[in-house]
Enzyme design. Structure first.
Site, PDB file in Angstrom:
ATOM      1  N   CYS A   1      -2.264   6.596   3.163  1.00  0.00           N
ATOM      2  CA  CYS A   1      -1.057   7.066   3.835  1.00  0.00           C
ATOM      3  C   CYS A   1      -1.356   7.621   5.220  1.00  0.00           C
ATOM      4  CB  CYS A   1      -0.345   8.103   2.981  1.00  0.00           C
ATOM      5  SG  CYS A   1      -1.326   9.582   2.622  1.00  0.00           S
TER       6      CYS A   1
ATOM      7  N   HIS B   1       0.187  13.641   0.639  1.00  0.00           N
ATOM      8  CA  HIS B   1       0.798  12.515   1.358  1.00  0.00           C
ATOM      9  C   HIS B   1       0.986  12.892   2.819  1.00  0.00           C
ATOM     10  CE1 HIS B   1       2.719   8.680   1.502  1.00  0.00           C
ATOM     11  NE2 HIS B   1       3.915   9.155   1.840  1.00  0.00           N
TER      12      HIS B   1
ATOM     13  N   ASP C   1       8.879   7.120   6.273  1.00  0.00           N
ATOM     14  CA  ASP C   1       7.623   7.024   5.523  1.00  0.00           C
ATOM     15  C   ASP C   1       7.085   5.595   5.649  1.00  0.00           C
ATOM     16  OD1 ASP C   1       5.476   7.191   3.873  1.00  0.00           O
ATOM     17  OD2 ASP C   1       6.552   8.032   2.164  1.00  0.00           O
TER      18      ASP C   1
END
Length: 676
Positions: free
Chosen positions: A431, A475, A491
């Site tokens: 991520c 994250h 995202d």
């Protein structure tokens, strides 16, 4: 003439040794290793002496051992920079209690050791307070009281049932304890804090982000926080537990802007009985429209991590004043001290309102270091092709979704130009790779953007009704600024691995990459058992360990007491005081234990057809019962003879307890024979 002190029997030495071992056993979780080994050696030595019935060591030997303990403690204090601390203080207390046990020969020594065991038992709560420790300490405390009673009164073993007595004492004290716990005024913060010998290591999300910094947390199944949300479970896409905003990028590492973090003010507080309507689906969905959902209230129990930032559900709006938090213009919440113990706070989040972007913030949100020419060229192409910044963001998401990008914990090493290397060469990352490259592309395309770190997702426990967010849920995502909408969450990971957002990190990675987390979340009865255990832990933390003024106020409102807590406390204490007088008024004189056993003897025979007459003597009744029940004749005669000696004979007090125990055994033998 002063009587000589009573010498301890061999069995009493073993009793003292066993109870001290049970009290010291949980201390191994927190004591220094050196002291723990020393305690084990001393306890083992004492056990060998007891087992072999060997004499206790001399005072000179004990003095030498005490000197060794003090030298070890001094070395540990010197190693820690002169800080005695909590851990070492408890360790020294334990060591000297063991030394006292090594010289215990008479009743006074045994009494002192037992009293010190209570202090050691209480010291367990100086470290942490899990619910199993409460059950364990209560059981050990009851055993200590029983042993203390029999140490002082060994003759009571024959006629006193200790456990029923302790049970009655607990039943008497329990209402008082519950009343004082629930109604006694609570403090927002503790009056004092204990110094620690060693600083607990920092864990969880860091204040910097570089390739690998987030992915290294994914193998940890440790709990980062627990949260219970009003209104039930939320959509998976809404579970963004926001912590830090990262602005500055040097080509490899993202960092916060220190000046923006310094400019903070006290966070807006929540009233004690804050209620919130149900939650809207998403706080900042990148779908071409602004979120218009209502706010949501929730409670978070944050595990110790040695950091100062708090986690709130996306854009936090207010927080419990008891948390002592401040908030800055970026929506980051901080405490004044590092979080070194479990912290529970109530918060509320809502969709962020659109705000104008001032010039310094815009410049900060567009700043880029030199380098990465291929990424810059691609971003320039998007800027020329799309006038709408939101379309440039969608172009970047289409790039991640269309090109052969993969979501993995084991990406290939990046080159010197890290963004170019990831976007055009390796295309394998976690991520942090996607969030970093996305924000770089947006800034290069003229769209203000920033990196956000925190946790995403969490396991919902239907038994406890709360989310369990682990370190593995760490994250990173992005926020871009759009005219008329303000900062909007994007995202990039959802473009390349949608299952990461919808089903958690373990659904987006291969089994070999996150085996530890997948094992924790495996379905089946083990998962239900784990949920049940975690639900008990969370309930204990919520209603016992974190029962503060806010919790008390909300509970009082639900009970209809409101602000009348002092009056309710006084009324409850007065009621309990009156109830205590009831047994004193209605108490009857307890029957003699010998007579009580004889009454049971008569009832047992009556159930088998042999009822004692009102004027029938014990010997006549026994003779008649023996003729009526020949199979139990011997047991009947044995009991009757023992009863006659105890009831009418003259015996020394020292022999009374033994005869009474024999009478109990005779009655048990008779009961077994009658049952055949």
């Amino acid at each position: 003439m002063k009587p000589s002190p009573r010498t301890l029997a061999h069995e009493e030495h073993g009793l003292l040794l066993g109870q001290l071992a049970l009290v010291l056993a949980p201390q191994a979780r927190s004591l220094p290793v050196t002291i723990s080994v020393l305690l084990v050696l001393l306890m083992s030595w004492r056990w060998l002496l007891w087992r072999q019935r060997a004499p206790l060591p001399s005072r000179l030997m004990l003095a030498l051992i005490a000197g060794l303990v003090i030298l070890v403690a001094a070395a540990l204090v010197w190693q820690s920079g002169g800080n005695m601390g909590r851990d070492l203080s408890v360790a020294l207390l334990g060591a000297f209690v063991v030394l006292k046990l090594l010289e215990s020969r008479v009743l006074a020594d045994a009494t002192l050791v037992t009293q010190l065991c209570f202090y050691l038992l209480l010291s367990l709560y100086l470290f942490d307070q899990p619910f199993w420790l409460a059950l364990y300490s209560l059981a050990i405390a009851a055993w200590l009281l029983r042993n203390w009673l029999f140490l002082g009164h060994p003759e009571a073993r024959g006629y006193l049932a200790a456990w029923p007595l302790l049970g009655r004492l607990v039943l008497i004290g329990l209402p008082w304890a519950l009343l004082l716990f629930v109604l006694f005024p609570r403090l927002d913060r503790p009056l004092w804090r204990l110094p620690q010998t060693e600083t607990v290591a920092a864990t969880g999300i860091s204040d910097t982000m570089s390739p690998g910094s987030v992915s290294q947390l994914t193998q940890s199944t440790e709990v980062a926080l627990r949260a219970d949300v009003e209104g039930g479970p939320l959509p998976a896409s809404a579970l963004y537990w926001r912590a830090l905003v990262l602005w500055q990028f040097d080509g490899k590492t993202w960092r916060p802007a220190p000046l923006r973090q310094r400019h903070a003010q006290p966070a807006p507080g929540l009233p004690a009985t804050d209620e919130a309507p149900p939650y809207a689906r998403d706080l900042g969905e990148m779908a071409g429209k602004a979120s218009a959902g209502d706010s949501i209230s929730y409670n978070i129990t944050l595990e110790p991590n040695q950091h100062q930032w708090l986690f709130l559900l996306d854009r936090g709006q207010a927080i419990d004043p008891g948390a002592g938090a401040v908030v800055n213009a970026d929506g980051e919440f901080f405490t004044s001290d590092p979080i070194d113990q479990r912290l529970r706070y109530r918060a509320r989040s809502a969709p962020a309102k659109a705000q104008a972007l001032d010039l310094p913030t815009r410049q900060l949100a567009l700043a880029l270091p030199p380098g990465n020419p291929r990424s810059r060229a691609l971003a320039t192409e998007w800027a020329e092709q799309y006038a709408d910044p939101a379309q440039r963001a969608r172009a970047a998401l289409r790039l991640f979704a269309a090109a052969p990008f993969s979501y993995t914990l084991s990406p290939a090493p990046l080159g010197r130009e890290q963004v170019d290397s990831f976007l055009f060469d390796t295309r394998r990352g976690f991520c942090e790779h996607y969030a970093s490259s996305f924000v770089f592309l947006m800034r290069a395309a003229g769209v203000p953007a920033r990196v956000i770190t925190g946790y995403q997702g969490g396991e919902y426990n239907p038994i406890g009704g709360n989310y369990i967010v682990r370190q593995a849920d760490a994250h990173a995502w992005a926020e871009i600024w759009l005219e008329g909408r303000g900062w909007v969450r994007v995202d990039p990971t959802s473009a390349v691995a949608p299952s990461r957002v919808e089903h958690g990190i373990d659904a987006a990675l291969e089994a070999s990459e996150i085996e530890a987390l997948r094992a924790v979340r495996d379905p089946g009865w083990l998962r239900d058992l784990r949920w049940g255990m975690d639900g008990m832990v969370y309930t204990w933390q919520r209603w016992v360990l974190q029962y503060d003024r806010g919790q008390q106020s909300r509970l009082m409102q639900q009970l209809g007491i409101g602000d009348s807590v002092p009056q309710a406390l006084l009324a409850g204490l007065a009621t309990l005081s009156l109830l205590v007088l009831v047994p004193l008024v209605l108490r009857r004189r307890q029957a003699d234990p010998v007579q009580a056993l004889y009454a049971r003897f008569c009832r047992d025979l009556a159930r088998h057809g042999c009822v004692r007459g009102p004027a029938e003597g014990p010997q006549d009744f026994a003779a008649r019962a023996a003729r009526r029940l020949p199979a139990a004749a011997q047991a009947v005669q044995d009991f009757s003879e023992r009863y006659t000696r105890l009831r009418y004979g003259r015996q020394a007090p020292a022999l009374h307890s033994g005869e009474l125990a024999g009478l109990r055994q005779a009655l048990r033998r008779l009961s077994r024979q009658l049952a055949r």
